[in-house]
Scaffold this active site. Structure first.
Site, PDB file in Angstrom:
ATOM      1  N   GLU A 195      -0.782 -31.958 -11.352  1.00 33.10           N
ATOM      2  CA  GLU A 195      -1.986 -31.171 -11.668  1.00 33.10           C
ATOM      3  C   GLU A 195      -1.553 -29.716 -11.558  1.00 33.10           C
ATOM      4  O   GLU A 195      -1.410 -29.179 -10.459  1.00 33.10           O
ATOM      5  CB  GLU A 195      -3.109 -31.490 -10.664  1.00 33.10           C
ATOM      6  CG  GLU A 195      -3.551 -32.948 -10.656  1.00 33.10           C
ATOM      7  CD  GLU A 195      -4.362 -33.335 -11.888  1.00 33.10           C
ATOM      8  OE1 GLU A 195      -4.834 -32.442 -12.595  1.00 33.10           O
ATOM      9  OE2 GLU A 195      -4.493 -34.548 -12.146  1.00 33.10           O
ATOM     10  N   CYS A 209      -7.447 -22.795 -10.897  1.00 36.62           N
ATOM     11  CA  CYS A 209      -6.612 -23.277 -12.014  1.00 36.62           C
ATOM     12  C   CYS A 209      -7.411 -23.292 -13.307  1.00 36.62           C
ATOM     13  O   CYS A 209      -6.850 -23.232 -14.388  1.00 36.62           O
ATOM     14  CB  CYS A 209      -6.042 -24.655 -11.692  1.00 36.62           C
ATOM     15  SG  CYS A 209      -7.306 -25.850 -11.276  1.00 36.62           S
TER      16      CYS A 209
HETATM   17  P1  NAD Z   1       3.256 -23.978  -5.621  1.00 41.30           P
HETATM   18  O1  NAD Z   1       3.834 -24.781  -6.722  1.00 41.30           O
HETATM   19  O2  NAD Z   1       3.968 -22.758  -5.200  1.00 41.30           O
HETATM   20  O3  NAD Z   1       3.123 -24.866  -4.289  1.00 41.30           O
HETATM   21  C1  NAD Z   1       2.351 -26.033  -4.229  1.00 41.30           C
HETATM   22  C2  NAD Z   1       2.845 -26.914  -3.099  1.00 41.30           C
HETATM   23  O4  NAD Z   1       4.167 -27.377  -3.402  1.00 41.30           O
HETATM   24  C3  NAD Z   1       2.944 -26.238  -1.746  1.00 41.30           C
HETATM   25  O5  NAD Z   1       2.498 -27.139  -0.758  1.00 41.30           O
HETATM   26  C4  NAD Z   1       4.441 -25.957  -1.604  1.00 41.30           C
HETATM   27  O6  NAD Z   1       4.885 -25.885  -0.259  1.00 41.30           O
HETATM   28  C5  NAD Z   1       5.033 -27.177  -2.288  1.00 41.30           C
HETATM   29  N1  NAD Z   1       6.394 -27.004  -2.823  1.00 41.30           N
HETATM   30  C6  NAD Z   1       6.963 -25.864  -3.294  1.00 41.30           C
HETATM   31  N2  NAD Z   1       8.206 -26.144  -3.774  1.00 41.30           N
HETATM   32  C7  NAD Z   1       8.403 -27.479  -3.603  1.00 41.30           C
HETATM   33  C8  NAD Z   1       9.483 -28.363  -3.915  1.00 41.30           C
HETATM   34  N3  NAD Z   1      10.600 -27.929  -4.524  1.00 41.30           N
HETATM   35  N4  NAD Z   1       9.352 -29.677  -3.604  1.00 41.30           N
HETATM   36  C9  NAD Z   1       8.213 -30.132  -3.029  1.00 41.30           C
HETATM   37  N5  NAD Z   1       7.165 -29.344  -2.703  1.00 41.30           N
HETATM   38  C10 NAD Z   1       7.261 -28.023  -2.992  1.00 41.30           C
HETATM   39  O7  NAD Z   1       1.765 -23.684  -6.042  1.00 41.30           O
HETATM   40  P2  NAD Z   1       0.698 -22.783  -5.287  1.00 41.30           P
HETATM   41  O8  NAD Z   1       1.100 -21.363  -5.455  1.00 41.30           O
HETATM   42  O9  NAD Z   1       0.471 -23.314  -3.917  1.00 41.30           O
HETATM   43  O10 NAD Z   1      -0.623 -23.079  -6.124  1.00 41.30           O
HETATM   44  C11 NAD Z   1      -1.036 -22.318  -7.212  1.00 41.30           C
HETATM   45  C12 NAD Z   1      -0.789 -23.081  -8.489  1.00 41.30           C
HETATM   46  O11 NAD Z   1      -1.463 -24.345  -8.428  1.00 41.30           O
HETATM   47  C13 NAD Z   1      -1.386 -22.381  -9.702  1.00 41.30           C
HETATM   48  O12 NAD Z   1      -0.475 -22.477 -10.767  1.00 41.30           O
HETATM   49  C14 NAD Z   1      -2.630 -23.188 -10.001  1.00 41.30           C
HETATM   50  O13 NAD Z   1      -3.068 -23.129 -11.330  1.00 41.30           O
HETATM   51  C15 NAD Z   1      -2.186 -24.562  -9.636  1.00 41.30           C
HETATM   52  N6  NAD Z   1      -3.337 -25.411  -9.374  1.00 41.30           N
HETATM   53  C16 NAD Z   1      -3.600 -26.448 -10.216  1.00 41.30           C
HETATM   54  C17 NAD Z   1      -4.720 -27.234 -10.021  1.00 41.30           C
HETATM   55  C18 NAD Z   1      -5.059 -28.386 -10.915  1.00 41.30           C
HETATM   56  O14 NAD Z   1      -5.857 -29.210 -10.507  1.00 41.30           O
HETATM   57  N7  NAD Z   1      -4.495 -28.490 -12.117  1.00 41.30           N
HETATM   58  C19 NAD Z   1      -5.572 -26.958  -8.956  1.00 41.30           C
HETATM   59  C20 NAD Z   1      -5.279 -25.895  -8.112  1.00 41.30           C
HETATM   60  C21 NAD Z   1      -4.146 -25.139  -8.329  1.00 41.30           C
END
Ligand code: NAD
Length: 509
Positions: free
Chosen positions: A233, A267
């Site tokens: 997502e 998002c």
């Molecule tokens: P992010 O990708 O930086 O991090 C998300 C999660 O992934 C965190 O818990 C982080 O610690 C973990 N993570 C980071 N690198 C990883 C790896 N290599 N392996 C495993 N886990 C890892 O995202 P963010 O900055 O926390 O969130 C913002 C983003 O999320 C925006 O792009 C937003 O649009 C998206 N988002 C999407 C939805 C949806 O439902 N489509 C909902 C909310 C947010």
């Protein structure tokens, strides 16, 4: 051992600290969840739902305290924390309490006459241990809803919440302890990227990830090593399309809320606004008037709080600077200071499609507006994005709005509203293109955490089947004749086929 300390981003107040999980703790937690799977997956669905009911009651009783803590963790307005994190979560729990039995019961499907006397059904089987990795913008519901969906379907879960909002992760851990669920059924691992990587490496049976496109791709690549199914997502760059026959005041109110709620850190925020040229001057006047009136400040009082992640400020700053340097005009706002967690709502005009502000996810309170002159043009503009999460179409002409909605490359579309498709738990949610893979919520929200096992049952009373050895000339005649009769243009029997079928049927007994 890495210690993460955390503050309230709106006030800078120190909230606490926690220690990141070590690789050994990740492995142990995964083993623990695996051991718990056997008894949880065989616990009756009614009993699993009973735990959920308790959790719902607990959440309702403590909803305001939870919302307050979420507001402290994120800087979001506490009313928004209540509406979009607590209300949405309890509504979803109630939806599954009412519908899970029907959704997860074996589903009988038709079996064609050719396969007589067999019967067929689909059995929804839990997958095992599900890893849920979640982001910071809705740290509560984007963790708790997938966790609960996976639990209802009979899986155990290991959750890794975002390191940007650790206090929300601690709060979720407390919630699961308060109910309490059986040992090992839900575990929370605190920490950042490395903990997430260790969790993926520990080979869960499914990964449910919400976050950025870049991280989603890394997780999918790591999961591919062991063919672990993933649901992603991801981000969005959602278009809002306002036709000349829209209710302009409603559309302006919708645009302001859709672009600035949660400081644009949604998002499904309105990140690109296309307005028909004939109503543009009036619409711009309305949208500006409404944005100017917004109260920004203390999340307990205001309508817009602070940003949550300091890192995000840099991205918003670079998008804004590039747009302004290339001719965009800020009608209101237009400044991002890297020293302040508050960004004033900004409306930009004179933007062009090639600017970052119209191409990449900004994730801040910035609303860029462009005009269009025809339906065809605006569909092309809206679809000219690598993302496809949500979109909105505004028109009083129902037929036109639906026609446009169906041509948009988007996982979700709202007509005369924004973001709200997510609020209906009956609807599946997910993206197309770079916005992700898979669906949750609705029936998909449970089926996403199961294997659909196809079962076909024969009474087992005949000695052989028509397709088994030993092969004969009659079998061939029978299949050719049946194919012609069932699927051909001239649906006629001939004596030769009937004779072959008769002899073959006799061979079955
Ligand atoms: P992010 O990708 O930086 O991090 C998300 C999660 O992934 C965190 O818990 C982080 O610690 C973990 N993570 C980071 N690198 C990883 C790896 N290599 N392996 C495993 N886990 C890892 O995202 P963010 O900055 O926390 O969130 C913002 C983003 O999320 C925006 O792009 C937003 O649009 C998206 N988002 C999407 C939805 C949806 O439902 N489509 C909902 C909310 C947010």
């Amino acid at each position: 051992m890495t210690v993460i300390s955390f503050q309230n981003p709106a006030t800078g107040e120190q909230l606490g600290s926690l220690t990141e999980a070590t690789p050994e703790q990740v492995r142990q937690t995964m083993d623990h969840a695996r051991s718990a799977f056997k008894s949880w997956s065989t616990t009756s669905l009614a009993q699993r739902l009973h735990y959920l009911e308790q959790l719902r009651h607990y959440l309702v009783e403590h909803g305001e305290q939870f919302a307050h803590k979420i507001s402290q963790a994120t800087g979001k307005v506490s009313l928004e924390a209540f509406m979009t994190e607590i209300f949405v979560t309890v509504d979803t729990i109630r939806f599954y309490e009412k519908n899970a039995q029907r959704m997860l019961s074996p589903q009988v499907v038709p079996t064609s006459l050719v396969l007589w006397p067999k019967k067929s059904y689909i059995h929804y089987k839990p997958m095992g241990v599900v890893a849920v990795i979640s982001p910071w913008n809705y740290p509560f519901q984007l963790s708790v809803i997938p966790v609960l969906s996976a639990l209802i379907a009979g899986n155990t879960v290991v959750l890794k919440p975002s390191e940007i909002t650790p206090s929300a992760g601690l709060m979720i851990e407390e919630l699961f302890r308060a109910v309490p669920l059986p040992d090992g059924v839900v575990s929370v691992l605190h920490g950042g990227r490395e903990v997430g990587q260790a969790l993926v490496a520990a080979r869960p049976d499914k990964i449910f990830f919400t976050g950025s496109v870049a991280t989603g791709k890394k997780i999918m690549a790591a999961a591919a090593e062991h063919l672990i199914p993933v649901e992603l997502e991801l981000g969005g760059k959602d278009p809002m399309i306002v036709f000349e026959d829209a209710h302009l005041e409603r559309a302006a109110n919708g645009a302001v809320w859709g672009a600035f709620t949660n400081s644009g850190q949604v998002c499904m925020s309105v990140e690109r606004l296309y307005v028909h040229e004939r109503v543009y001057p009036e619409f711009l006047r309305l949208v500006t008037e409404k944005a100017v009136a917004l109260r920004q400040g203390d999340p307990l009082e205001a309508e817009i709080g602070s940003m949550t992640s300091h890192q995000q400020l840099g991205i918003i700053h670079s998008h804004l600077e590039e747009a302004l340097a290339n001719g965009a005009k800020a009608v209101i706002g237009g400044q991002v200071s890297l020293d302040s967690m508050y960004i004033a709502p900004t409306i930009l005009t004179d933007v062009t499609s090639d600017m970052k502000i119209m191409q990449e996810e900004t994730f801040g309170p910035i609303l860029p507006i462009m005009t269009f002159s025809s339906e065809e043009e605006v569909i092309r503009l809206a679809n000219s994005s690598p993302y496809g999460l949500n979109a909105s179409v505004w028109s009083k002409d129902k037929i036109k709005a639906q026609r446009v909605a169906e041509q948009l490359e988007s996982g979700n579309v709202c007509i005369n509203d924004v973001i709200i498709s997510y609020a209906n738990p009956n609807l599946p949610f997910g993206g197309v293109k770079q916005s992700g893979i898979g669906r949750y919520r609705g029936p998909s929200g449970l089926h996403a955490f199961t294997h659909s096992i196809s079962v076909i049952r024969d009474p087992g009373t005949r000695k052989r089947e028509v397709n088994w050895y030993p092969y004969t000339k009659d079998q061939e005649l029978m299949f050719v004749g049946l194919t012609n009769f069932l699927f051909g243009k001239k649906r006629k029997w001939n004596r030769q086929t009937i004779g072959a079928i008769w002899r073959e049927v006799k061979r079955l007994f």
